[in-house]
Design an enzyme around this catalytic site. Structure first.
Site, PDB file in Angstrom:
ATOM      1  N   HIS A  55      40.758 -35.367  49.099  1.00 12.36           N
ATOM      2  CA  HIS A  55      39.423 -35.649  48.564  1.00 12.36           C
ATOM      3  C   HIS A  55      38.763 -34.370  48.023  1.00 12.36           C
ATOM      4  O   HIS A  55      38.233 -34.342  46.906  1.00 12.36           O
ATOM      5  CB  HIS A  55      38.533 -36.269  49.649  1.00 12.36           C
ATOM      6  CG  HIS A  55      37.091 -36.287  49.265  1.00 12.36           C
ATOM      7  ND1 HIS A  55      36.593 -37.178  48.335  1.00 12.36           N
ATOM      8  CD2 HIS A  55      36.043 -35.486  49.629  1.00 12.36           C
ATOM      9  CE1 HIS A  55      35.299 -36.934  48.167  1.00 12.36           C
ATOM     10  NE2 HIS A  55      34.936 -35.916  48.929  1.00 12.36           N
ATOM     11  N   HIS A  77      37.037 -33.077  44.082  1.00 15.12           N
ATOM     12  CA  HIS A  77      35.991 -32.119  43.705  1.00 15.12           C
ATOM     13  C   HIS A  77      36.463 -30.965  42.822  1.00 15.12           C
ATOM     14  O   HIS A  77      35.758 -30.576  41.900  1.00 15.12           O
ATOM     15  CB  HIS A  77      35.316 -31.544  44.953  1.00 15.12           C
ATOM     16  CG  HIS A  77      34.417 -32.520  45.656  1.00 15.12           C
ATOM     17  ND1 HIS A  77      33.215 -32.953  45.120  1.00 15.12           N
ATOM     18  CD2 HIS A  77      34.530 -33.159  46.842  1.00 15.12           C
ATOM     19  CE1 HIS A  77      32.630 -33.809  45.950  1.00 15.12           C
ATOM     20  NE2 HIS A  77      33.410 -33.954  47.008  1.00 15.12           N
ATOM     21  N   GLU A 131      29.410 -37.675  44.101  1.00 16.77           N
ATOM     22  CA  GLU A 131      30.391 -38.322  44.988  1.00 16.77           C
ATOM     23  C   GLU A 131      30.806 -39.711  44.481  1.00 16.77           C
ATOM     24  O   GLU A 131      31.981 -40.049  44.508  1.00 16.77           O
ATOM     25  CB  GLU A 131      29.840 -38.464  46.409  1.00 16.77           C
ATOM     26  CG  GLU A 131      29.767 -37.165  47.203  1.00 16.77           C
ATOM     27  CD  GLU A 131      31.126 -36.601  47.620  1.00 16.77           C
ATOM     28  OE1 GLU A 131      32.178 -37.246  47.410  1.00 16.77           O
ATOM     29  OE2 GLU A 131      31.124 -35.471  48.146  1.00 16.77           O
ATOM     30  N   SER A 190      39.204 -39.794  44.325  1.00 18.25           N
ATOM     31  CA  SER A 190      40.216 -39.374  45.294  1.00 18.25           C
ATOM     32  C   SER A 190      40.689 -40.548  46.135  1.00 18.25           C
ATOM     33  O   SER A 190      41.493 -40.374  47.046  1.00 18.25           O
ATOM     34  CB  SER A 190      39.647 -38.292  46.218  1.00 18.25           C
ATOM     35  OG  SER A 190      38.542 -38.796  46.945  1.00 18.25           O
TER      36      SER A 190
END
Ligand SMILES: [Fe+2]
Length: 291
Positions: A162, A167, A208, A227
């Site tokens: 993730h 990111h 997010e 993700s």
């Protein structure tokens, strides 16, 4: 389920200086003592790390590198279909390894020449003010462990897949990196816990779990969606609402359930205008007026 990137296992330090990660009974690695020992060791690296020092190397098993390779392969296919163009361009620039888990130090060294961002190791949950605040300085807190190899496409907590695939690929884009920095500056500027929570919720529903329109198609740019092997196929069927600061900053989300309300920007320009503009200028008073 939007279960990824939501829940952090508690981390504690024992009297003799050991670091213990408390996995819940439902965690896929709960009954695997070798995995748990590795989790403790990796958390210890973060607890003992000092900013400015190189990030120590985490040890991973062959099985874990295979988890990274297979998730990377599967997500890449889905990204071509569902990811925003700016994210794809970031991934292209960054050039993450595909066959093995990169060390966080290595991710930092790839990112820094592009956008100035560097990674910091986190053992678990980082307090909001610190997590967001350091974004203003170009630091990103990241967990270093990987999910349990028995379920490669599922994790109940944000793992290195993730943090890095979600990111770092975004942080490799100048435009997204600017938004992350703006969120950090906003978190530094606001004083009350309520205003900080508002800023963090806007982050949640954008960096997010954000989506945007591109050529009349909905694409994802949020790390939590990009993700997640399951969520990426689902987001277009969620309750899609227009980008709205007051709604994002006050909508309740349940971190253990599906993130079923998403906010769509009309374009990346639109996202930068509305959300970037908000983070660049908000303060406790302006937030109190709209919340
Ligand atoms: Fe995240």
């Amino acid at each position: 389920m939007f279960e990824e990137a939501q829940y952090f296992a508690p981390v504690s330090t024992t009297e003799d200086g050991g670091v213990v990660v408390e996995l819940s009974q439902s965690h896929p690695g709960f009954a695997d003592p070798v995995y748990r020992a590795r989790r403790n060791a990796i958390a210890g690296l973060a607890v003992n790390h000092r900013r400015g020092e190189p990030i120590p190397e985490a040890e991973y098993t062959e099985q874990e590198h295979e988890v990274w390779a297979s998730v990377t392969r599967e997500l890449a296919v889905k990204h071509r279909k569902y990811a925003a163009a700016e994210y794809l361009a970031g991934a292209e620039r960054l050039g993450l390894p595909e066959e093995r888990i990169p060390q966080l130090q290595e991710v930092s060294e790839l990112l820094e020449p592009l956008t100035g961002f560097r990674y910091l190791p986190a053992a678990g949950l980082v307090p909001l003010r610190d997590f967001y605040g350091v974004l203003a300085d170009g630091y990103f807190h990241s967990t270093q462990y990987i999910r349990h190899h028995s379920v490669p496409f599922y994790t109940p907590e944000p793992d290195v897949i993730h943090e890095v695939i979600g990111h770092a690929n975004a942080l490799a884009s100048d435009r997204f990196a600017r938004l992350y920095r703006s969120a950090g500056a906003a978190a530094r500027r606001v004083e009350s816990d309520e205003a900080l929570e508002f800023v963090s919720k806007v982050f949640w529903f954008t960096l997010e779990f954000g989506v945007l329109r591109e050529d009349n198609e909905l694409k994802a740019y949020g790390a939590g969606i990009l993700s997640s092997y399951g969520e990426i196929e689902e987001f277009r069927g969620m309750d899609i609402r227009p980008l709205d600061l007051a709604a994002m900053g006050t909508t309740h989300y349940d971190i253990t359930k599906y993130q079923d309300v998403l906010f769509a920007a009309d374009s990346l320009d639109h996202l930068e205008d509305v959300v970037g503009g908000f983070w660049d200028s908000c303060d406790d008073e302006s937030i109190a007026r709209i919340s």
